[in-house]
Design an enzyme around this catalytic site. Structure first.
Site, PDB file in Angstrom:
ATOM      1  N   ARG A 181      13.645  -6.380   0.300  1.00 41.62           N
ATOM      2  CA  ARG A 181      13.254  -6.044   1.673  1.00 41.62           C
ATOM      3  C   ARG A 181      12.729  -7.313   2.345  1.00 41.62           C
ATOM      4  O   ARG A 181      11.884  -8.016   1.794  1.00 41.62           O
ATOM      5  CB  ARG A 181      12.180  -4.965   1.638  1.00 41.62           C
ATOM      6  N   GLU A 228       6.064   0.769  10.227  1.00 41.51           N
ATOM      7  CA  GLU A 228       4.864   1.622  10.289  1.00 41.51           C
ATOM      8  C   GLU A 228       4.573   2.034  11.733  1.00 41.51           C
ATOM      9  O   GLU A 228       3.522   1.745  12.296  1.00 41.51           O
ATOM     10  CB  GLU A 228       3.672   0.917   9.650  1.00 41.51           C
ATOM     11  N   GLU A 246       6.696   1.153   1.134  1.00 39.25           N
ATOM     12  CA  GLU A 246       5.672   0.216   0.675  1.00 39.25           C
ATOM     13  C   GLU A 246       4.692   0.930  -0.243  1.00 39.25           C
ATOM     14  O   GLU A 246       4.230   2.028   0.058  1.00 39.25           O
ATOM     15  CB  GLU A 246       4.863  -0.360   1.847  1.00 39.25           C
TER      16      GLU A 246
END
Length: 522
Positions: A225, A316, A418
């Protein structure tokens, strides 16, 4: 993810991993072709040996008691002195093929090992450790391929005095969904290029300097990532740097996730700043900016032969992105921005998966509100990614509930975008670590390589257990962010330190940690 501020929110549930295996006596006591009494309801409370089951070892530590998951009773392992016990059921006459054991479990932690196993099934033993969860029940699965027409289902504890587990509602089912596993064993390596440029060194477990991507790949990592900022102050994590690192990723045979922040700086639930180059742009122009930036980076990746396999449109984005225009206070406009990103991804490569990523993975109601709003406003997406840090985002049971619900409610595959865990608490540089006290840890998971390994294996087990094969896997954050002068958290301040080196997958001696073994989880 990044939270330069200190966050002191403790979590209540963690995990225990298992190593020891007790041997079965020569002749199994029970033999049947279907699992008997998987809910432990046949005998009521106080059964020393549950109906249909056999025991081996310190048998007094295995018994039924009230307080089941689905019914009135459960199997428990507990003793006031150290014990080692196995509760098992031998099945024969099975049709060969794929099977899956499903169970609901709880554990107070602290054992040398506590796990479910499928063994003597014709191949290698399959084992799943019990996550540490002292209140909420957690569902785990253990897949196996039966080739010898038999299999032994085994519940094991090698425990200290007072350690306990609860197990209930076991099912053993056949079919193509038996051996699901997970496809993503990934890590964010966005820090790597800058670390190496500033003198960072990475070593294999023997201490020999090595390419960290090669070390990670050899440990089982299959997906990288990379975040991309528009015009960061330090010149890293921009288009050019992502292109260069993507070549290395693909050269290792790994897949690639590109994480668009749509910012020059960290984007998270508390901060979604527009890039300086987009400041003052109208909403209509911002939609074009999102499209052009997304298309430009991805098309350049495709042109050099490193096409992105997955893309996050935003990072996020619980509160939206590109504030204030893209705030969740105006879903119509946020939907327009998100769909601009989606359309750009598909214009470059229709088969690239587009994911939307939220933090606070234990927040069921918040996750439902966000994705219900997205769906009702026509937001397009292919997958759901959630951040889950056990010291901030609730219990493991909370996380499983949210992850399962998202997969079922929206009919999309889900993954952990995450997560991380510390292998020690002290800091290698002068900057205070974000997690640096024992009070901040998840109970049952020490700040050690063992604790880090347990955390990651248990996270993988929870994702593997998502029904209907919708659990894709896990990305670790941030595997290569070791303490290197000049590679701190703030791209605008070369003197800023790293608050995360105690959660990397390389130790303070730069060697690969044995916790990388989690990449080889099923």
């Amino acid at each position: 993810m990044f939270h330069p501020r200190r966050t002191l929110r403790a979590l209540l549930l963690p995990l225990a991993a298992g190593l020891a295996l007790t041997a079965l006596p020569a002749g199994p006591v029970h033999a049947a072709s279907t699992l008997t009494n998987g809910g432990f309801e046949a005998d009521g409370a106080g059964a020393a040996t549950p109906n249909g089951w056999s025991e081996y070892g310190d048998t007094g530590a295995s018994f039924t008691e009230s307080g089941g998951h689905g019914g009135s009773h459960r199997l428990s392992h507990w003793s006031s002195s150290a014990y080692k016990v196995e509760t098992y059921q031998y099945l024969s006459g099975l049709t060969n093929g794929n099977y899956k054991l499903t169970a609901w479990v709880r554990s107070g932690g602290g054992q040398k090992s506590a796990y479910l196993a499928l063994k003597n099934c014709g191949g290698a033993e399959q084992r799943t450790d019990l996550p540490v969860s002292s209140s909420g029940w957690i569902r785990i699965v253990v897949p196996v391929t039966v080739t010898g027409n038999q299999c032994t289902i085994s519940v094991n504890s090698d425990a200290n005095a007072g350690n306990w587990i609860n197990v209930d509602d076991l099912t053993f089912t056949s079919g193509t969904t038996g051996t699901t596993g997970t496809s993503i064993k990934g890590a964010d390596i966005s820090s790597l290029a800058k670390s190496e440029a500033k003198g960072g060194v990475y070593r294999n477990s023997s201490g020999t300097a090595a390419d960290p991507l090669s070390v990670l790949k050899s440990s089982g990592m299959n997906y990288a990532r990379l975040k991309v900022w528009v015009n960061p102050a330090d010149g890293y994590n921009n288009k050019a740097r992502v292109l260069a690192t993507a070549k290395r990723v693909k050269a290792q045979g790994m897949r690639l996730l590109v994480d668009f922040h749509y910012s020059d700086f960290w984007a998270d639930p508390g901060r979604q700043d527009k890039p300086a180059a987009w400041a003052g742009h109208s909403y209509g122009q911002l939609k074009t900016d999102v499209y052009n930036h997304t298309y430009d980076v991805l098309n350049a990746l495709k042109a050099q032969g490193t096409t992105a396999d997955m893309v996050q449109v935003g990072n996020e984005i619980n509160g939206g992105m590109l504030w204030n225009e893209g705030s969740t206070s105006d879903w119509t406009r946020l939907a327009g921005l998100l769909n601009s990103g989606y359309d750009a991804v598909k214009a470059v490569n229709p088969s690239t998966t587009v994911a939307l990523h939220l933090a606070e993975g234990g927040d069921l109601e918040g996750t439902r509100w966000w994705f219900d709003s997205a769906r009702s406003n026509g937001v397009k997406f292919d997958a759901i990614g959630l951040s889950f840090y056990g010291y901030w985002h609730g219990t493991l049971a909370d996380f499983q509930t949210t992850l399962d619900d998202a997969a079922a409610r929206y009919g999309k595959p889900v993954f952990v975008a995450e997560t991380a865990y510390p292998f020690r608490l002290d800091s290698e540089d002068a900057h205070e670590n974000i997690i640096d006290t024992s009070a901040e840890l998840v109970p049952g998971y020490p700040a050690s390589v063992t604790g880090q390994t347990r955390w990651m294996n248990d996270m993988m087990s929870i994702v593997e257990a998502v029904p209907n094969g919708r659990g894709l896997g896990v990305f670790y954050w941030e595997a290569t962010w070791t303490a290197v002068n000049g590679n701190g958290w703030d791209p605008t301040d070369a003197a800023s330190g790293n608050a995360w080196e105690n959660q990397a997958l390389f130790g303070y001696d730069d060697r690969a940690l044995s916790s990388m073994s989690w990449f080889r989880h099923r």
